[in-house]
Design an enzyme around this catalytic site. Structure first.
Site, PDB file in Angstrom:
ATOM      1  N   TRP A   1       0.589  11.432   1.240  1.00 17.23           N
ATOM      2  CA  TRP A   1       1.341  10.168   1.252  1.00 17.23           C
ATOM      3  C   TRP A   1       2.706  10.342   1.906  1.00 17.23           C
ATOM      4  CZ3 TRP A   1       6.068   9.863  -1.218  1.00 17.23           C
ATOM      5  CH2 TRP A   1       6.340  10.757  -2.255  1.00 17.23           C
TER       6      TRP A   1
ATOM      7  N   ASN B   1       3.353  -7.041   3.135  1.00 19.35           N
ATOM      8  CA  ASN B   1       3.132  -6.189   1.955  1.00 19.35           C
ATOM      9  C   ASN B   1       1.666  -5.920   1.680  1.00 19.35           C
ATOM     10  OD1 ASN B   1       4.020  -4.849  -0.566  1.00 19.35           O
ATOM     11  ND2 ASN B   1       2.885  -6.533  -1.494  1.00 19.35           N
TER      12      ASN B   1
ATOM     13  N   GLU C   1       9.086  -9.924  -7.816  1.00 20.05           N
ATOM     14  CA  GLU C   1       9.117  -9.001  -6.669  1.00 20.05           C
ATOM     15  C   GLU C   1      10.513  -8.405  -6.523  1.00 20.05           C
ATOM     16  OE1 GLU C   1       6.458  -7.821  -5.142  1.00 20.05           O
ATOM     17  OE2 GLU C   1       5.372  -9.155  -6.498  1.00 20.05           O
TER      18      GLU C   1
ATOM     19  N   TRP D   1      -4.711  17.627   0.156  1.00 15.81           N
ATOM     20  CA  TRP D   1      -4.506  16.809   1.362  1.00 15.81           C
ATOM     21  C   TRP D   1      -5.026  17.548   2.583  1.00 15.81           C
ATOM     22  CZ3 TRP D   1      -3.454  12.315  -0.459  1.00 15.81           C
ATOM     23  CH2 TRP D   1      -2.579  12.148  -1.531  1.00 15.81           C
TER      24      TRP D   1
ATOM     25  N   TRP E   1      10.691  -5.615  -8.810  1.00 15.99           N
ATOM     26  CA  TRP E   1      10.130  -4.325  -8.360  1.00 15.99           C
ATOM     27  C   TRP E   1      11.190  -3.501  -7.625  1.00 15.99           C
ATOM     28  CZ3 TRP E   1       5.955  -1.561  -9.530  1.00 15.99           C
ATOM     29  CH2 TRP E   1       4.882  -2.197 -10.143  1.00 15.99           C
TER      30      TRP E   1
ATOM     31  N   TRP F   1       4.615   3.923  -1.643  1.00 12.62           N
ATOM     32  CA  TRP F   1       3.615   4.942  -1.299  1.00 12.62           C
ATOM     33  C   TRP F   1       3.022   5.593  -2.542  1.00 12.62           C
ATOM     34  CZ3 TRP F   1       0.891   5.977   2.922  1.00 12.62           C
ATOM     35  CH2 TRP F   1       1.276   5.331   4.091  1.00 12.62           C
TER      36      TRP F   1
END
Ligand SMILES: Cc1cc2nc3c(=O)[nH]c(=O)nc-3n(C[C@H](O)[C@H](O)[C@H](O)COP(=O)(O)OP(=O)(O)OC[C@H]3O[C@@H](n4cnc5c(N)ncnc54)[C@H](O)[C@@H]3O)c2cc1C
Length: 497
Positions: A374, A356, A290, A321, A293, A397
């Site tokens: 987004w 998360n 993690e 969108w 990331w 996102w």
């Protein structure tokens, strides 16, 4: 602690340390380097200007106020004043260096598209005047240019990136260093602005009560979180991190964002625990990945400068969108009629943080069920998260929206009911954040709109009055999202999955 009085035969020209997203004394490479050449002056600048990055969101401002209060106090204990200035560092840093007759200026590096030219301009100005400049790796374990593919390119997929990065992380983290002995200096020409005058805390309304109850910004709070996590949660992190009602993650994200704890300390603490107890290997490795990331996200914004604002997969830039403000508002307020989504959005509003797993669910719901851009979700997170981070937020996102590097495919649409049932089976999370549903039996807690009338009545729930009816029908919304993807496929060329 000594205090040098500049102008009275100082032993050496002073050094200026520019604190940025590294609001700590421990393991601070810029501070260590500065301390080696004489007395130091410490400055923090509230950077303001059209080309000086995105204005801080409300929750970040709240955190910054408290974090600076803490850093100021810690430095003051050592006899060093933290000078606060507001404005453009391109003027303020050279000006201050000049007033101090500084021999050197030091800062830890940042990797934003806007900050790099600013740093370069300041460095050029200072070195042109004969002032030494030191810049350091501190907020990451691997700088964005350090980890390359076999052919010298940048990684676009996380797993091979992390495989290549992990040995570097281990080596770099070994070099963790405590706060150095420091000598401050006082100079009557240099006057700090007051933190209060920056008005970082919310007033009228003051929405920060939940943040006050949840967080302790500053170095001590960060270290306390790390210790608590290693002692009580690391052993079950792999599984526990998916259960939003459990405090099974580290809660270090805002501390890491503001650099109140160094990433080397965090990495080392996990590694040390794993060495001491081999049973922690698997969970420890999940935690390290993690942190990986975070490294990956930083290198994405470095190599793709418009990553925070634009879909990384170009084909997604034509996505149809809907951009509907009342729909967006219902999502922001936690009034969608889908309990796990509403619980997450309310946790965010109240505490400035969201689990998360739930971030993934609410983000998917916004971009797929509600077909909102987004970037609208990213902007709301930016304003409300205490850990809002240009790299991690955009990466999160874009991952959910299917348009990012190594993203979840768009056609994989989370079902908010089954996600709730899987990750909040006893309903503790929903009952905490959506108390109006607390009396519903587990069977209907994640799908109140399917509950028989007598169950709803018996639980004190009146749909449409005490709790909203679903803003969209799940099956229809799912089909609409897939249709939108199909229409995009017909109209654009390029990678959509
Ligand atoms: C839509 C969305 C938006 C997000 N926005 C942000 C953001 O603005 N800031 C932010 O720090 N994280 C963001 N994340 C990632 C992640 O949700 C948080 O880092 C994590 O929930 C923070 O809680 P923790 O510190 O207890 O994490 P832990 O599980 O304890 O993880 C330890 C640390 O690893 C890093 N980390 C963990 N997961 C990720 C990840 N997926 N991507 C990058 N770094 C990660 C964080 O620094 C975190 O503090 C986002 C995720 C999603 C899906």
């Amino acid at each position: 602690m000594q205090i040098a009085h500049f102008g009275q035969n100082p032993p050496a020209r002073p050094s200026l340390v520019w604190f940025r997203e590294d609001l700590r004394l421990d393991d601070h490479p810029a501070l260590i380097a500065a301390s080696q050449s004489g007395p130091i002056c410490a400055i923090y600048i509230l950077e303001e200007g059209t080309d000086l990055g995105r204005p801080l969101g409300g929750a970040l401002k709240w955190w910054l106020h408290h974090s600076l209060t803490s850093l100021k106090a810690n430095l003051a204990q050592l006899g060093i004043e933290l000078i606060l200035k507001r404005g453009d560092p391109r003027h303020l840093i050279p000006d201050l260096a000049n007033k101090l007759n500084a021999g050197s200026v030091h800062w830890n590096r940042r990797y934003y598209a806007w900050s790099r030219p600013v740093d370069a301009a300041i460095k050029a100005e200072l070195t042109g005047r004969g002032v030494q400049v030191g810049t350091y790796k501190a907020s990451v374990l691997t700088e964005p240019w350090e980890i390359k593919t076999g052919s010298g390119g940048n990684f676009k997929v996380f797993t091979p990136f992390f495989r290549a990065a992990q040995p570097h992380c281990d080596t770099w983290a070994e070099q963790v260093a405590p706060a150095p002995p420091l000598t401050g200096l006082s100079n009557p020409e240099i006057v700090s602005e007051s933190l209060q005058s920056w008005n970082l805390l919310p007033k009228a309304p003051d929405w920060s009560g939940g943040l006050d109850q949840t967080w302790q910004p500053g170095e001590a709070g960060a270290q306390r979180r790390l210790n608590a996590f290693i002692e009580t949660s690391l052993h079950n992190y792999g599984e526990g991190r998916n259960i939003p009602s459990k405090p099974a993650t580290s809660f270090l994200s805002p501390h890491l964002h503001f650099g109140e704890i160094s990433i080397r300390r965090v990495w080392n603490a996990a590694r040390a625990a794993m060495r001491a107890n081999p049973a922690l290997q698997t969970d420890g490795q999940v935690f390290l990945s993690e942190l990986g990331w975070r490294e990956f996200s930083t290198q994405l914004i470095f190599h793709y400068e418009d990553f925070p604002e634009e879909s990384w997969k170009e084909a997604f830039r034509a996505f149809p969108w809907k951009n509907d403000s009342s729909t967006l508002r219902a999502w922001q307020r936690g009034q969608t009629g889908y309990p796990i989504v509403d619980a997450g959005m309310r946790q965010l509003w109240r505490t400035g943080w969201m689990h998360n797993r739930v971030r993934m669910i609410v983000a998917s719901f916004l971009v797929k069920h509600l077909l909102q851009d987004w970037r609208a979700g990213e902007a709301w997170f930016w304003d409300t998260l205490v850990d809002a981070d240009v790299a991690n937020n955009a990466a999160g996102w874009q991952w959910v929206a299917g348009c990012g590097a190594d993203a979840a495919p768009y056609f994989r649409i989370f079902n908010p009911m089954s996600q709730g049932e899987k990750f909040d089976p006893d309903g503790h999370y929903v009952r905490t954040w959506v108390p109006e549903l607390a009396q519903l039996p587990n069977k209907y807690l994640h799908r109140p709109f399917e509950a028989p009338t007598e169950i709803l009545r018996g639980s004190g729930v009146h749909l449409g009055r005490t709790y909203p009816l679903p803003i969209v029908n799940h099956e229809k919304a799912r089909k609409q999202a897939l249709d939108a993807l199909a229409s995009l496929k017909q109209n654009v060329t390029g990678d959509l999955v």
